[in-house]
Design a protein around this motif. Structure first.
Motif, PDB file in Angstrom:
ATOM      1  N   THR A  39       0.909  -1.235   0.046  1.00 26.51           N
ATOM      2  CA  THR A  39      -0.129   0.031  -0.080  1.00 26.51           C
ATOM      3  C   THR A  39       0.817   1.120   0.162  1.00 26.51           C
ATOM      4  N   VAL A  40       1.557   1.640   1.027  1.00 25.35           N
ATOM      5  CA  VAL A  40       2.438   2.813   1.402  1.00 25.35           C
ATOM      6  C   VAL A  40       3.561   2.157   2.233  1.00 25.35           C
ATOM      7  N   TYR A  41       4.546   3.011   2.424  1.00 25.36           N
ATOM      8  CA  TYR A  41       5.699   2.579   3.299  1.00 25.36           C
ATOM      9  C   TYR A  41       5.276   2.667   4.860  1.00 25.36           C
ATOM     10  N   ARG A  62       3.317  12.599  15.480  1.00 26.76           N
ATOM     11  CA  ARG A  62       1.777  12.172  15.394  1.00 26.76           C
ATOM     12  C   ARG A  62       1.151  12.471  16.708  1.00 26.76           C
ATOM     13  N   PRO A  67      -4.249   5.752  17.178  1.00 24.70           N
ATOM     14  CA  PRO A  67      -3.560   4.316  17.274  1.00 24.70           C
ATOM     15  C   PRO A  67      -2.954   3.866  16.222  1.00 24.70           C
ATOM     16  N   LEU A 118      -7.237   2.580  23.273  1.00 24.33           N
ATOM     17  CA  LEU A 118      -8.596   2.213  23.022  1.00 24.33           C
ATOM     18  C   LEU A 118      -8.703   0.837  23.502  1.00 24.33           C
ATOM     19  N   ARG A 124      -3.133  -6.095  10.558  1.00 26.41           N
ATOM     20  CA  ARG A 124      -2.932  -6.069   9.201  1.00 26.41           C
ATOM     21  C   ARG A 124      -2.006  -7.266   8.708  1.00 26.41           C
ATOM     22  N   PRO A 145       2.361   2.925  11.314  1.00 23.01           N
ATOM     23  CA  PRO A 145       1.744   3.728  10.717  1.00 23.01           C
ATOM     24  C   PRO A 145       2.394   4.298   9.298  1.00 23.01           C
ATOM     25  N   SER A 184      -4.284   1.016   3.167  1.00 26.78           N
ATOM     26  CA  SER A 184      -5.284  -0.235   3.337  1.00 26.78           C
ATOM     27  C   SER A 184      -6.612   0.138   3.595  1.00 26.78           C
ATOM     28  N   ILE A 186      -9.663  -0.002   5.979  1.00 25.10           N
ATOM     29  CA  ILE A 186      -9.693  -0.333   7.386  1.00 25.10           C
ATOM     30  C   ILE A 186     -11.332  -0.854   7.639  1.00 25.10           C
ATOM     31  N   LEU A 198     -14.406   2.060   7.859  1.00 30.99           N
ATOM     32  CA  LEU A 198     -13.760   3.221   8.503  1.00 30.99           C
ATOM     33  C   LEU A 198     -12.796   3.956   7.466  1.00 30.99           C
ATOM     34  N   SER A 233     -12.722   6.453  13.742  1.00 33.02           N
ATOM     35  CA  SER A 233     -11.532   6.113  13.684  1.00 33.02           C
ATOM     36  C   SER A 233     -10.577   7.463  13.982  1.00 33.02           C
ATOM     37  N   GLY A 235      -7.855   8.657  13.382  1.00 37.22           N
ATOM     38  CA  GLY A 235      -7.311   9.412  12.428  1.00 37.22           C
ATOM     39  C   GLY A 235      -8.159   9.994  11.492  1.00 37.22           C
TER      40      GLY A 235
HETATM   41  O1  TXA Z   1      -1.859   0.614   4.401  1.00 40.08           O
HETATM   42  C1  TXA Z   1      -1.731   0.900   5.550  1.00 40.08           C
HETATM   43  O2  TXA Z   1      -2.722   0.577   6.379  1.00 40.08           O
HETATM   44  C2  TXA Z   1      -0.461   1.633   6.024  1.00 40.08           C
HETATM   45  C3  TXA Z   1       0.637   0.505   5.937  1.00 40.08           C
HETATM   46  C4  TXA Z   1       1.928   0.927   6.532  1.00 40.08           C
HETATM   47  O3  TXA Z   1       0.241  -0.854   6.544  1.00 40.08           O
HETATM   48  N1  TXA Z   1      -0.641   2.058   7.271  1.00 40.08           N
HETATM   49  C5  TXA Z   1      -1.281   3.176   7.813  1.00 40.08           C
HETATM   50  O4  TXA Z   1      -1.246   3.330   8.950  1.00 40.08           O
HETATM   51  O5  TXA Z   1      -1.986   3.757   6.686  1.00 40.08           O
HETATM   52  P1  TXA Z   1      -1.832   4.803   9.603  1.00 40.08           P
HETATM   53  O6  TXA Z   1      -1.596   4.750  11.023  1.00 40.08           O
HETATM   54  O7  TXA Z   1      -1.222   5.735   8.695  1.00 40.08           O
HETATM   55  O8  TXA Z   1      -3.355   4.934   9.480  1.00 40.08           O
HETATM   56  C6  TXA Z   1      -3.966   3.861  10.526  1.00 40.08           C
HETATM   57  C7  TXA Z   1      -5.248   4.518  10.643  1.00 40.08           C
HETATM   58  C8  TXA Z   1      -5.361   5.779  11.608  1.00 40.08           C
HETATM   59  O9  TXA Z   1      -6.400   6.541  10.855  1.00 40.08           O
HETATM   60  C9  TXA Z   1      -6.114   5.061  12.870  1.00 40.08           C
HETATM   61  O10 TXA Z   1      -6.726   6.186  13.552  1.00 40.08           O
HETATM   62  C10 TXA Z   1      -6.650   3.874  12.415  1.00 40.08           C
HETATM   63  O11 TXA Z   1      -6.116   3.462  11.407  1.00 40.08           O
HETATM   64  N2  TXA Z   1      -6.634   3.009  13.663  1.00 40.08           N
HETATM   65  C11 TXA Z   1      -5.899   2.438  14.139  1.00 40.08           C
HETATM   66  N3  TXA Z   1      -6.210   1.431  15.071  1.00 40.08           N
HETATM   67  C12 TXA Z   1      -7.577   1.721  15.272  1.00 40.08           C
HETATM   68  C13 TXA Z   1      -8.545   1.469  16.263  1.00 40.08           C
HETATM   69  N4  TXA Z   1      -8.285   0.389  16.889  1.00 40.08           N
HETATM   70  N5  TXA Z   1      -9.960   1.651  15.980  1.00 40.08           N
HETATM   71  C14 TXA Z   1     -10.174   2.718  14.811  1.00 40.08           C
HETATM   72  N6  TXA Z   1      -9.271   3.069  13.996  1.00 40.08           N
HETATM   73  C15 TXA Z   1      -7.762   2.679  14.321  1.00 40.08           C
END
Ligand code: TXA
Ligand code: MG
Length: 348
Positions: A39-41, A62, A67, A118, A124, A145, A184, A186, A198, A233, A235
Motif C-alpha cells: 500500500t504505502v511505506y 503524530r 492508534p 482504546l 493487518r 503507521p 489499506s 480499514i 472506517l 477512527s 485518524g
Molecule cells: O496501508 C496501511 O494501512 C499503512 C501500511 C504501512 O500498513 N498504514 C497506515 O497506518 O496507513 P496509519 O497509522 O497511517 O493509518 C492507520 C489508521 C489511522 O487513521 C488510525 O486512526 C486507524 O487506522 N486506527 C488504528 N487503530 C484503530 C482502532 N483500534 N480503531 C479505529 N481506528 C484505528
C-alpha cells in the motif's frame, strides 16, 4: 540519529534476507525501521513494547491519541493480540495477505501506546514479500503507521521517506514504488457481526459485500464530521495529505473545467484524465498532468500521493484535479482527495 539506507532487490536475494535479519534485530532492540508494503511505506517498531511504539509518535509528530496498526505475518497471529471472530477468518481467507486492516477487540497483551488507550486494535497482514520477511525476522508483530511526517501524504517510494524521515529512524528499506499507492482498507468488526468501513482502500465495499458481510460506510469516509458526531477512527479527525499549495477539486465535465481555469490567474498544475489532456492543452498558464484513464483509476491511485508531493515544490500557485466518483476504487481516491483539498470542491 544516523539513518541507514538499504536498497532491496525484487525478488529478494540472499543479501536482502541478511539485511532483513539485521532490520529484525534492530526492531527487537526497540529501533525504528521503515519498510515497504504493497500500500504505502510503514514506520515500524516492536508492537509488543509500548516504549518502542512511543518512538513512532515522536518520529512522525503524530498525536498520541491516533492508534497504530499491528502488522502480522499470518492471519492466525491475530489470536495472540485480539478476540477474533468467525467473520475475521472469512475476511482473512478472502483478503489476507493483502491491503485490508481489521479492527477487533484487543487483548491486554497489546500495549496501550500501540492502541492509543482504546479497547480495540487494528491488525493487518501485508502481502509485500519484504514486509512479510521483516515481520518473520523480527519474531514480533510490527506496529506501523504510514512513514510520513504527520499531515503530509503517505510515502509511496523511498525518496518520499527520506525527505520526511532521514535522521528520525534507524533504517530505511527501499523496496521501490508501492504497488497500490493508497493505504489499506480499514474495517471494524461490530458486536452484531456487521462491518463498519472506517477507511476505504483497494478492497472496495463491493469486495467486502461479496463475502456476505453487511457493510456500513462510516459518515466520515465521504465527508467532514459534523459537530457532535463521534469519531470511530481517531485518524479521521486530523487534516491529512495536505499539500502546502492550494488544492482544488473540479466537479464537472472537462470542457467546463477548462473554461473555469481559463479565468484563473497564476501558474496551475492540472491533474487530468489522459483522454482529457487535449482539452486543457490550450490553457496558457496551466500545466496538464495526465493521470491515466477515467475508466481505470489504478494509475491515479498509485501516483496520487507522489503527484501531490511533486506539485507541491513551489512551482505552482494552485493544483487542480478532477473529483473522482465515490464508487469502487474511486471511493478511496475521493476520501483522500477531499481531505487533501480541505473540502474545496468547485461545482461546475
Ligand atoms: O496501508 C496501511 O494501512 C499503512 C501500511 C504501512 O500498513 N498504514 C497506515 O497506518 O496507513 P496509519 O497509522 O497511517 O493509518 C492507520 C489508521 C489511522 O487513521 C488510525 O486512526 C486507524 O487506522 N486506527 C488504528 N487503530 C484503530 C482502532 N483500534 N480503531 C479505529 N481506528 C484505528
Ligand atoms: Mg497515515
Amino acid at each position: 540519529m544516523t539513518t541507514e539506507f538499504i536498497s532491496l532487490s525484487d525478488p529478494l536475494v540472499d543479501k536482502d534476507r541478511a539485511a532483513l535479519l539485521r532490520a529484525g534485530e534492530l526492531l527487537r532492540q526497540g529501533g525504528l525501521v521503515v519498510f515497504p508494503t504493497e500500500t504505502v511505506y510503514g514506520l515500524g517498531a516492536d508492537a509488543t513494547r509500548g516504549e518502542a511504539a512511543e518512538k513512532i509518535y515522536a518520529a512522525k509528530g503524530r498525536p498520541s491519541d491516533n492508534p497504530l496498526i499491528i502488522h502480522i505475518a499470518s492471519p492466525e497471529e491475530a489470536e495472540r493480540y485480539t478476540e477474533t471472530t468467525p467473520l475475521y477468518y472469512r475476511l482473512a481467507e478472502a483478503f489476507m495477505p493483502g491491503p485490508l486492516t481489521v479492527v477487533l477487540k484487543a487483548k491486554a497483551s497489546v500495549p496501550l501506546a500501540v492502541r492509543a488507550g482504546l479497547p480495540t486494535v487494528a491488525v493487518r497482514c501485508p502481502a509485500h514479500p519484504a514486509a512479510r520477511e521483516l515481520i518473520r525476522a523480527a519474531g514480533v508483530p510490527i506496529a506501523a503507521p504510514s512513514a510520513n511526517l504527520s499531515g503530509s501524504p503517505s510515502p509511496t517510494n523511498a525518496r518520499h521517506v527520506r525527505d520526511d524521515m532521514e535522521g528520525r529512524v534507524d533504517m530505511i528499506l527501499d523496496g521501490g514504488d508501492s504497488d497500490i499507492g493508497l493505504e489499506s482498507t480499514i474495517v471494524k468488526i461490530e458486536e452484531d457481526g456487521s462491518l463498519t468501513l472506517l477507511r476505504p482502500g483497494a478492497i472496495t465495499p463491493d469486495d467486502l459485500a461479496a463475502i456476505g458481510a453487511k457493510v456500513t460506510i462510516a459518515d466520515a469516509v465521504l465527508g467532514a464530521l459534523k459537530e457532535g458526531e463521534t469519531v470511530l477512527s481517531p485518524g479521521m479527525k486530523y487534516k491529512h495529505y495536505a499539500p502546502h499549495t492550494p488544492f482544488y477539486l473540479l466537479d464537472g465535465a472537462p470542457e467546463a473545467a477548462a473554461a473555469y481555469l481559463n479565468g484563473i490567474r497564476g501558474r496551475l498544475a492540472v491533474l487530468c484524465y489522459t483522454g482529457d489532456a487535449d482539452v486543457f492543452a490550450t490553457l496558457r498558464n496551466a500545466h496538464p498532468i495526465p493521470v491515466g484513464e477515467r475508466e481505470d483509476l489504478f494509475w491515479l491511485a498509485k501516483r496520487l500521493f507522489s503527484l501531490l508531493r511533486d506539485c507541491d515544490c513551489g512551482q505552482y500557485d494552485a493544483i487542480y484535479a478532477p473529483l473522482p466518483p465515490p464508487r469502487g476504487l474511486g471511493l478511496a481516491l475521493y476520501n483522500r482527495m477531499i481531505r487533501a483539498a480541505a473540502h474545496h470542491i468547485i461545482t461546475l
